[in-house]
Design an enzyme around this catalytic site. Structure first.
Site, PDB file in Angstrom:
ATOM      1  N   HIS A 185      12.962  17.455  59.557  1.00 51.50           N
ATOM      2  CA  HIS A 185      13.951  17.655  58.536  1.00 51.50           C
ATOM      3  C   HIS A 185      15.228  18.926  59.364  1.00 51.50           C
ATOM      4  CE1 HIS A 185      15.745  19.634  54.850  1.00 51.50           C
ATOM      5  NE2 HIS A 185      15.248  18.456  54.237  1.00 51.50           N
ATOM      6  N   ASP A 238       9.778  12.768  51.940  1.00 50.14           N
ATOM      7  CA  ASP A 238       9.696  11.457  51.695  1.00 50.14           C
ATOM      8  C   ASP A 238       8.316  10.740  52.244  1.00 50.14           C
ATOM      9  OD1 ASP A 238      12.972  11.421  52.787  1.00 50.14           O
ATOM     10  OD2 ASP A 238      12.265  10.616  50.714  1.00 50.14           O
TER      11      ASP A 238
HETATM   12  C1  SDX Z   1      15.928  13.891  53.344  1.00 50.87           C
HETATM   13  O1  SDX Z   1      19.084  17.705  54.233  1.00 50.87           O
HETATM   14  C2  SDX Z   1      18.257  17.531  53.203  1.00 50.87           C
HETATM   15  O2  SDX Z   1      17.886  18.409  52.475  1.00 50.87           O
HETATM   16  C3  SDX Z   1      17.658  16.090  53.188  1.00 50.87           C
HETATM   17  C4  SDX Z   1      16.445  15.945  52.180  1.00 50.87           C
HETATM   18  C5  SDX Z   1      17.164  16.032  50.539  1.00 50.87           C
HETATM   19  O3  SDX Z   1      16.375  16.551  49.619  1.00 50.87           O
HETATM   20  O4  SDX Z   1      18.345  15.926  50.570  1.00 50.87           O
HETATM   21  O5  SDX Z   1      15.736  16.965  52.381  1.00 50.87           O
HETATM   22  C6  SDX Z   1      16.093  14.473  52.007  1.00 50.87           C
HETATM   23  O6  SDX Z   1      16.680  13.274  53.948  1.00 50.87           O
HETATM   24  C7  SDX Z   1      14.837  13.863  54.105  1.00 50.87           C
HETATM   25  C8  SDX Z   1      14.539  13.692  55.703  1.00 50.87           C
HETATM   26  C9  SDX Z   1      14.350  12.161  55.270  1.00 50.87           C
HETATM   27  N1  SDX Z   1      14.694  11.419  56.968  1.00 50.87           N
HETATM   28  C10 SDX Z   1      13.422  11.056  57.748  1.00 50.87           C
HETATM   29  O7  SDX Z   1      12.487  11.490  57.096  1.00 50.87           O
HETATM   30  C11 SDX Z   1      14.035  10.046  58.916  1.00 50.87           C
HETATM   31  C12 SDX Z   1      13.063  10.738  59.847  1.00 50.87           C
HETATM   32  N2  SDX Z   1      13.541  12.018  60.199  1.00 50.87           N
HETATM   33  C13 SDX Z   1      14.589  12.267  61.456  1.00 50.87           C
HETATM   34  O8  SDX Z   1      15.429  11.333  61.605  1.00 50.87           O
HETATM   35  C14 SDX Z   1      15.288  13.575  61.494  1.00 50.87           C
HETATM   36  O9  SDX Z   1      14.170  14.476  61.494  1.00 50.87           O
HETATM   37  C15 SDX Z   1      16.401  14.029  60.327  1.00 50.87           C
HETATM   38  C16 SDX Z   1      17.511  13.237  60.206  1.00 50.87           C
HETATM   39  C17 SDX Z   1      15.480  14.248  59.180  1.00 50.87           C
HETATM   40  C18 SDX Z   1      16.719  15.397  61.022  1.00 50.87           C
HETATM   41  O10 SDX Z   1      17.544  15.224  62.015  1.00 50.87           O
HETATM   42  P1  SDX Z   1      18.266  16.381  62.819  1.00 50.87           P
HETATM   43  O11 SDX Z   1      17.978  17.616  62.138  1.00 50.87           O
HETATM   44  O12 SDX Z   1      19.474  16.105  63.219  1.00 50.87           O
HETATM   45  O13 SDX Z   1      17.352  16.433  64.028  1.00 50.87           O
HETATM   46  P2  SDX Z   1      17.381  15.813  65.444  1.00 50.87           P
HETATM   47  O14 SDX Z   1      17.734  14.123  65.141  1.00 50.87           O
HETATM   48  O15 SDX Z   1      18.507  16.591  66.300  1.00 50.87           O
HETATM   49  O16 SDX Z   1      16.087  16.010  66.182  1.00 50.87           O
HETATM   50  C19 SDX Z   1      15.622  16.968  66.993  1.00 50.87           C
HETATM   51  C20 SDX Z   1      14.456  16.488  67.824  1.00 50.87           C
HETATM   52  C21 SDX Z   1      15.181  15.200  68.654  1.00 50.87           C
HETATM   53  O17 SDX Z   1      14.227  15.212  69.866  1.00 50.87           O
HETATM   54  P3  SDX Z   1      14.968  15.872  70.995  1.00 50.87           P
HETATM   55  O18 SDX Z   1      16.186  15.149  71.451  1.00 50.87           O
HETATM   56  O19 SDX Z   1      15.078  17.405  71.246  1.00 50.87           O
HETATM   57  O20 SDX Z   1      14.037  15.313  72.328  1.00 50.87           O
HETATM   58  O21 SDX Z   1      13.299  16.095  67.123  1.00 50.87           O
HETATM   59  C22 SDX Z   1      13.087  14.510  67.469  1.00 50.87           C
HETATM   60  C23 SDX Z   1      14.590  13.966  67.740  1.00 50.87           C
HETATM   61  O22 SDX Z   1      14.214  13.016  68.813  1.00 50.87           O
HETATM   62  N3  SDX Z   1      12.880  14.104  66.085  1.00 50.87           N
HETATM   63  C24 SDX Z   1      11.962  13.220  65.760  1.00 50.87           C
HETATM   64  C25 SDX Z   1      11.975  12.773  64.587  1.00 50.87           C
HETATM   65  N4  SDX Z   1      12.856  13.927  63.841  1.00 50.87           N
HETATM   66  C26 SDX Z   1      13.406  14.319  64.856  1.00 50.87           C
HETATM   67  N5  SDX Z   1      11.127  12.310  66.574  1.00 50.87           N
HETATM   68  C27 SDX Z   1      10.415  11.547  65.992  1.00 50.87           C
HETATM   69  N6  SDX Z   1      10.026  11.266  64.690  1.00 50.87           N
HETATM   70  C28 SDX Z   1      10.961  11.914  64.008  1.00 50.87           C
HETATM   71  N7  SDX Z   1      11.000  11.784  62.707  1.00 50.87           N
END
Ligand code: SDX
Length: 431
Positions: free
Chosen positions: A309, A366
């Site tokens: 998140h 989710d």
């Molecule tokens: C919602 O914003 C809100 O409030 C949203 C929400 C709401 O109520 O409105 O809470 C609802 O959208 C919840 C999130 C639902 N999405 C997912 O579950 C999709 C999977 N999650 C990711 O795609 C990610 O965690 C996000 C999109 C939720 C957040 O992404 P960020 O903050 O841009 O973080 P990032 O992509 O920069 O990740 C940081 C690191 C990365 O690794 P490094 O580059 O540091 O090596 O964490 C890793 C990412 O690769 N990472 C994950 C991951 N999420 C982040 N690795 C594996 N699996 C994951 N799910």
């Protein structure tokens, strides 16, 4: 918001020192107010994805990503989820206070009054292909409401109570009708003797050949889920609603824009993606470790849906409540779901894995919600529609706050241009 003139930030640029005000919210959040930065320094800030940027001040929802706190209008999410109806929480989000008996009664009567959609709109459903995404249908239909119901008068706030309850009521009917149409079943019209959630479930599942029994426990589970999705400060879809609304467009179009943003698998679409992920793992002999390894592999686009998140760097408080509600509804319905067992195992393995620990990746809202929707009989392709039903009061409340804020201007971010410098034009015959 406190603006303490004695507390400022000093910025030194090209030998000049600039003083920028510090602002502090009621929960101690601090920000540097850069609203005069460009005028004073000729510089803008750059913050791709707005990870470090506040777009507004707000009184609606407070999140603490470190402690996993979520409050609507100061009330803790768990108190609201365990003690309120979704309609009560809609009122709270829109008006800032929990309703008293009379306020709740009149709010409910508006929602009942607007439960039907114009009969002409029902013909829209005849022209969507059978495989149409329910999210695309939802945004088309909500956007089209402005053609059937008078747009807000010159003073948008004058008709706000009508238009806001109209959307909250009709989006539920549109969602259920789109499901019935996709199944080739006759539409079931709203019944105002049922609660908001009971009415939705009945419109979804009632059939003349087998009347649907609206179970109080199922209504309670859906009620809790919708409350948990009610608002979440300046997330992607809410920021979209604010940005689109700041251009002066009507509330229906602003909400339709929010629906489209929510559709994304990185945002509200994640609940559908979680179920697809769990089904893939289940079909792959429940080989959890293979998918944990894929999620950790930077060269593999696979991510663990429902994990991570932007704000929560601990367990999403909504995820905790939903996980508990999962067990409760499974017991009540006396059903088991192998995908729930997979979800539990994935969580257990991931939360012990250095990769997830280092990056503060926990289950979010989710991760378990789809399991409950599935247990209630809601099809996977409707999960994000359910998220939208819950989020619509939050979107509307945020839109209203933006419109009522005298400081609001049309949202128009800047950029740093990194393309070609000026070039001589070359006529076609010389290219
Ligand atoms: C919602 O914003 C809100 O409030 C949203 C929400 C709401 O109520 O409105 O809470 C609802 O959208 C919840 C999130 C639902 N999405 C997912 O579950 C999709 C999977 N999650 C990711 O795609 C990610 O965690 C996000 C999109 C939720 C957040 O992404 P960020 O903050 O841009 O973080 P990032 O992509 O920069 O990740 C940081 C690191 C990365 O690794 P490094 O580059 O540091 O090596 O964490 C890793 C990412 O690769 N990472 C994950 C991951 N999420 C982040 N690795 C594996 N699996 C994951 N799910």
């Amino acid at each position: 918001m406190k603006q303490d003139n004695t507390r400022t930030a000093q910025l030194t640029l090209e030998g000049n020192v600039y003083t920028l005000p510090i602002v502090e919210g009621t929960m101690g959040e601090k920000a540097i107010d850069i609203s005069t930065l460009l005028k004073e320094t000729g510089y803008i800030t750059l913050d791709t994805g707005y990870k470090n940027t506040g777009s507004c001040t707000s009184t609606i929802t407070y999140l603490d990503g470190k402690q996993g706190i979520l409050r609507y209008r100061g009330y803790d999410i768990e108190d609201l989820a365990n003690n309120c109806s979704f309609v009560e929480v809609c009122y709270l989000l829109l008006h800032g206070e929990l309703p008293d008996e009379e306020q709740l009664r009149s709010f409910k009567s508006l929602i009942e009054r607007f439960a039907l959609i114009h009969e002409d709109m029902i013909h829209f459903f005849d022209h969507f292909p059978s495989h149409a995404s329910p999210m695309s249908i939802l945004s088309v239909m909500v956007n089209s409401l402005c053609n059937y119901y008078p747009e807000m008068s010159n003073d948008p706030m004058e008709d706000f109570d009508i238009t806001s309850t109209r959307i909250i009521s009709k989006i539920r009917t549109i969602a259920a009708f789109s499901y019935k149409k996709s199944m080739g079943h006759p539409l079931v019209y709203p019944r105002n003797d049922l609660s908001y959630c009971g009415n939705f479930l009945n419109m979804m599942f009632d059939k003349s050949v087998r009347p649907y029994v609206v179970l109080p426990e199922v209504v309670a589970a859906l009620n809790k889920l919708l409350i948990l999705h009610g608002d979440h400060e300046q997330n992607c879809s809410t920021s979209t609603v604010r940005l689109v609304g700041s251009a002066g467009v009507n509330l229906y179009a602003s909400i339709a824009a929010g629906i489209n943003a929510l559709w994304g698998p990185l945002h509200g679409g994640a609940n559908e993606a979680v179920l697809e992920m769990l089904e893939t793992i289940y079909a792959d002999d429940s080989n959890f470790q293979k998918y944990i390894n894929k999620a950790k592999d930077r060269n593999d686009p696979f991510r663990l849906s429902g994990f991570g998140h932007r704000v929560y760097k601990t367990y999403d408080p909504r995820g905790k409540i939903i996980k508990k509600a999962c067990d409760e509804i499974m017991n009540v319905l006396d059903v088991s779901d192998p995908l729930l067992d997979i979800a539990y195992s994935l969580e257990e393995i991931a939360l012990k894995d250095e990769y997830f620990i280092e990056r503060n990746l926990f289950p979010n809202v989710d991760f378990y919600s789809g399991i409950i929707y599935r247990a209630l009989g809601i099809p996977t392709n409707m999960f994000t529609v359910m998220f939208a039903l819950g989020r619509v009061p939050g979107w509307i409340a945020q839109w209203k706050e933006m419109r009522e804020d005298p400081a609001t201007r049309i949202g128009r971010p800047r950029q740093i241009f990194i393309g070609e410098t000026a070039r001589e034009f070359v006529p076609l015959h010389n290219r």
